[in-house]
Design a protein around this motif. Sequence first.
Motif, PDB file in Angstrom:
ATOM      1  N   ARG A 238      11.755  -0.437   1.567  1.00  0.00           N
ATOM      2  CA  ARG A 238      11.902   0.411   2.760  1.00  0.00           C
ATOM      3  C   ARG A 238      11.950   1.890   2.366  1.00  0.00           C
ATOM      4  NH1 ARG A 238      13.157  -3.191   6.886  1.00  0.00           N
ATOM      5  NH2 ARG A 238      13.849  -5.220   6.080  1.00  0.00           N
ATOM      6  N   LEU A 239      12.602   2.167   1.249  1.00  0.00           N
ATOM      7  CA  LEU A 239      12.798   3.551   0.838  1.00  0.00           C
ATOM      8  C   LEU A 239      11.494   4.203   0.387  1.00  0.00           C
ATOM      9  CD1 LEU A 239      15.329   5.385   0.624  1.00  0.00           C
ATOM     10  CD2 LEU A 239      15.440   4.770  -1.808  1.00  0.00           C
ATOM     11  N   ILE A 240      10.591   3.429  -0.178  1.00  0.00           N
ATOM     12  CA  ILE A 240       9.356   4.034  -0.665  1.00  0.00           C
ATOM     13  C   ILE A 240       8.469   4.499   0.487  1.00  0.00           C
ATOM     14  CG2 ILE A 240       7.864   1.975  -0.831  1.00  0.00           C
ATOM     15  CD1 ILE A 240       7.055   3.157  -3.650  1.00  0.00           C
TER      16      ILE A 240
ATOM     17  N   HIS B 159       0.888  -1.177   0.000  1.00  0.00           N
ATOM     18  CA  HIS B 159       0.000   0.000   0.000  1.00  0.00           C
ATOM     19  C   HIS B 159       0.923   1.224   0.000  1.00  0.00           C
ATOM     20  CE1 HIS B 159      -3.834   2.083   0.899  1.00  0.00           C
ATOM     21  NE2 HIS B 159      -3.082   2.915   1.610  1.00  0.00           N
ATOM     22  N   PHE B 160       1.277   1.678  -1.201  1.00  0.00           N
ATOM     23  CA  PHE B 160       2.300   2.705  -1.317  1.00  0.00           C
ATOM     24  C   PHE B 160       1.722   4.096  -1.055  1.00  0.00           C
ATOM     25  CE2 PHE B 160       3.996  -0.435  -4.601  1.00  0.00           C
ATOM     26  CZ  PHE B 160       4.829  -1.048  -3.681  1.00  0.00           C
TER      27      PHE B 160
ATOM     28  N   TYR C  57      11.215  12.819   4.440  1.00  0.00           N
ATOM     29  CA  TYR C  57       9.995  12.843   3.640  1.00  0.00           C
ATOM     30  C   TYR C  57       8.905  12.120   4.425  1.00  0.00           C
ATOM     31  CZ  TYR C  57      12.803  14.122  -0.449  1.00  0.00           C
ATOM     32  OH  TYR C  57      13.644  14.754  -1.335  1.00  0.00           O
ATOM     33  N   ILE C  58       7.784  12.778   4.663  1.00  0.00           N
ATOM     34  CA  ILE C  58       6.664  12.134   5.367  1.00  0.00           C
ATOM     35  C   ILE C  58       5.746  11.518   4.319  1.00  0.00           C
ATOM     36  CG2 ILE C  58       4.661  12.491   6.856  1.00  0.00           C
ATOM     37  CD1 ILE C  58       6.159  14.838   8.102  1.00  0.00           C
ATOM     38  N   PRO C  59       5.543  10.188   4.350  1.00  0.00           N
ATOM     39  CA  PRO C  59       4.666   9.558   3.354  1.00  0.00           C
ATOM     40  C   PRO C  59       3.198   9.892   3.634  1.00  0.00           C
ATOM     41  CG  PRO C  59       5.377   7.937   4.972  1.00  0.00           C
ATOM     42  CD  PRO C  59       6.117   9.209   5.301  1.00  0.00           C
ATOM     43  N   ILE C  60       2.457  10.181   2.581  1.00  0.00           N
ATOM     44  CA  ILE C  60       1.026  10.455   2.682  1.00  0.00           C
ATOM     45  C   ILE C  60       0.298   9.300   1.990  1.00  0.00           C
ATOM     46  CG2 ILE C  60      -0.821  12.116   2.273  1.00  0.00           C
ATOM     47  CD1 ILE C  60       1.497  13.214   3.969  1.00  0.00           C
ATOM     48  N   TYR C  61      -0.368   8.470   2.779  1.00  0.00           N
ATOM     49  CA  TYR C  61      -0.988   7.261   2.247  1.00  0.00           C
ATOM     50  C   TYR C  61      -2.442   7.492   1.839  1.00  0.00           C
ATOM     51  CZ  TYR C  61       3.034   4.797   4.176  1.00  0.00           C
ATOM     52  OH  TYR C  61       4.308   4.379   4.452  1.00  0.00           O
TER      53      TYR C  61
ATOM     54  N   GLY D 111      15.359  10.893  -1.742  1.00  0.00           N
ATOM     55  CA  GLY D 111      13.958  10.993  -2.108  1.00  0.00           C
ATOM     56  C   GLY D 111      13.378   9.629  -2.450  1.00  0.00           C
ATOM     57  N   GLN D 112      12.157   9.635  -2.980  1.00  0.00           N
ATOM     58  CA  GLN D 112      11.438   8.390  -3.246  1.00  0.00           C
ATOM     59  C   GLN D 112      11.682   7.816  -4.638  1.00  0.00           C
ATOM     60  OE1 GLN D 112      10.108  11.359  -2.719  1.00  0.00           O
ATOM     61  NE2 GLN D 112       8.659  11.869  -4.356  1.00  0.00           N
ATOM     62  N   GLN D 113      12.318   8.584  -5.536  1.00  0.00           N
ATOM     63  CA  GLN D 113      12.411   8.149  -6.923  1.00  0.00           C
ATOM     64  C   GLN D 113      13.179   6.838  -7.130  1.00  0.00           C
ATOM     65  OE1 GLN D 113      10.494   9.826  -9.132  1.00  0.00           O
ATOM     66  NE2 GLN D 113      10.876   8.016 -10.384  1.00  0.00           N
ATOM     67  N   PRO D 114      14.305   6.609  -6.430  1.00  0.00           N
ATOM     68  CA  PRO D 114      14.979   5.314  -6.617  1.00  0.00           C
ATOM     69  C   PRO D 114      14.076   4.123  -6.282  1.00  0.00           C
ATOM     70  CG  PRO D 114      16.441   6.857  -5.518  1.00  0.00           C
ATOM     71  CD  PRO D 114      15.097   7.511  -5.557  1.00  0.00           C
ATOM     72  N   ALA D 115      13.244   4.276  -5.252  1.00  0.00           N
ATOM     73  CA  ALA D 115      12.317   3.194  -4.890  1.00  0.00           C
ATOM     74  C   ALA D 115      11.242   3.036  -5.951  1.00  0.00           C
ATOM     75  CB  ALA D 115      11.681   3.484  -3.538  1.00  0.00           C
TER      76      ALA D 115
END
Length: 704
Positions: free
Chosen positions: A218-220, A37-38, A170-174, A227-231
């Motif tokens: 883990r990175l995503i 659930h990204f 970076y705070i993930p917004i789900y 940042g999130q782009q590599p994930a």
Amino acid sequence: MLGWTDQRPLATLLPEAEAKKITSAFGYRTAGELLLHFPRTWSHHGSGVSLDGATEGEQVTIVGIVTYANTTFTRSGKKLTKIVVEFGASHAGATFFNSVVAQRQLTVGKAVMLSGKVKYFQGRAEISHPAFIVLPEAGEKPKKAVGTLRELSAYGSASQLEELLSSLEYIPIYPAKKGVTAWSLLGAMSHVLDQTPPIPEPLDQVPSGLVSFDEALRLIHHPDSRGQQPAIDRIKYNEALSLALVMALRRADAQSYRAPVLPASEEGVRAEFLRNLPFELTAGQRKVIADIAQDLAQPHPMQRLLQGEVGSGKTVVALIAMLQAIDAGCQCALLAPTEVLAVQHARDLTQLLIDAGLPTNVVALTGSMSTATRKKALLDIMSGQADIVVGTHALIQESVEFFDLGLVVVDEQHRFGVEQRDMLRGKGSHDRTPHQLVMTATPIPRTVAMTSFADLAVSALHELPAGRQEIQTSVVPEFKPEWVARAWERIREEVAAGRQAFVVCPRIEGEGGVEETFDYLRTQIFPELNVAMLHGRMPAEEKDAIMADFAAGGIDILVATTVIEVGINVPNASVMYIREAHSFGVSQLHQLRGRVGRGEYKSLCLLHTTMEPGTPSVQRLFDVAATSDGFGLAELDLRTRQEGDVLGTAQSGTKRRVRLLSLLSDRALIERANADATALVARNRSLAEHLVSDIEGQDYLEKS
């Protein structure tokens, strides 16, 4: 995902109440389901996160800065706190009733995260009594709890969670739902990830230029300074490779099947037909004919998709391929989705062969045939007297036995499942698999997706043969009555000039249906003209009689459902009026439009709509009107409806196997995955099979 699963029950990893909430909201029961659930986006040190065009009543999460805060009292004495949160160039309001916490903590200048249902008032976004968190500044070590952290208390103390928030760059917004906020998901993800040991790389090597799968997962959820782009890149690659591997395995299997070798002959019915063609083939047709001829001469079965605009000459190409098979002593089958189309194909093929002076025998087989006619057809098929058999699903029945089936042609391929096509291909003799050519006039989104993964050899006809007329398309909105009146007048003008018209309705009964429209047109708009109606509930004999009368020019205006969508050929029809066109898909509109412009006259397609101005549905109709390129419209359809379940049966994007991959914008990544999949199958087939073993239905791919 691509060889990785995590079946640990959430109930063993999360507090029982939290696991139940997540299962109730999303259906997730395992760690693997939750970790896939990204986030929908990320907030960099509390930077703004927008509403992303959220619709009324949708659960949203925004991040921004409080720019206004005020507390007053209502007439009933309730305390009312109002704030405005700014994110980028946008802002949203939020209101709280009797909330001391909101009054004290949501002050001007604070970075906050809000979660609640959005409403719109005079174009402004409003969130009533949302859950919220006040975000600590980057690197701040809080001394006391701030914000509403009740939902996170199950995962640790308020100060521990504040520390987590302040430590994240970076705070993930789900994507959230009622009862499960974005930050409660943040707590759950962090809790599960902390209990997840390093994941071994599922592939035999980490793809060049990409991070390992363990690092990506883990990175995503917790991006670092990169940042999130590599994930995202690695997970997109995994999704592309999963699909590409299924295709590569199927291609490899197809190479192992034996097919009849059907070389092109310098003499015989194919050569005679080409010599006697009354028109010149386009360059595109000649190229496709040569490619198919080469495929048919191979000892393994052809698997080719022929895409072409409505009227681009696919039928002639298919007939030339069938004549090549007949020259080599094999029979051919043409599978059509409806009886009307099957009968018309049989009639058209027979006429083309008669015009060329060829003795080739075409036999039709449909479900509505009389017993005697059906017995005669079955006998001709079994004995080999039938060279070309044209039919509907009736061809698939066990009672149908071919003498020696060498080529299967499937028209309007999106109407058939792979099981149906495989049943027909299974009627080959001598343990040989017939070659297969599937055709489509306008690729639907999933077809575009499948061809992106190179499961089929793809041919495309972009040119229109000489004689095909350009079709002018216009939108006729109900909110402009004068336009509607003018549309009916244009139909009258075309009929007065000796032409005919289609009026297509989205339903049979009710307002805007065939029956109502037929009655309205013949009694009020065109009482002086011959108006008829056609729909699927009519007996087959009546439908055939009406179509024959229309084709012969005896009917001026035919009011019909989409029963006329494919295969109907009336060169004298020069105008089509589609009622409530917004209720049809882009590809279907293009198919319907292709029923006119088939003769010598310039033609017109009128797209009627009852939708309000400025809505996405109306804009979509203007987009359709602006282009006659079916391949461009397929991409518009793909953007509108998403890819669907690429390996399954979902026709639209409501069910998607890929979460991050875009079949429009990630073409380079898809091409890399295709090449890597082919190489992996060649060097380590057992690993390739293991990596896709969890994909449901891979043995019966719906490649429509």
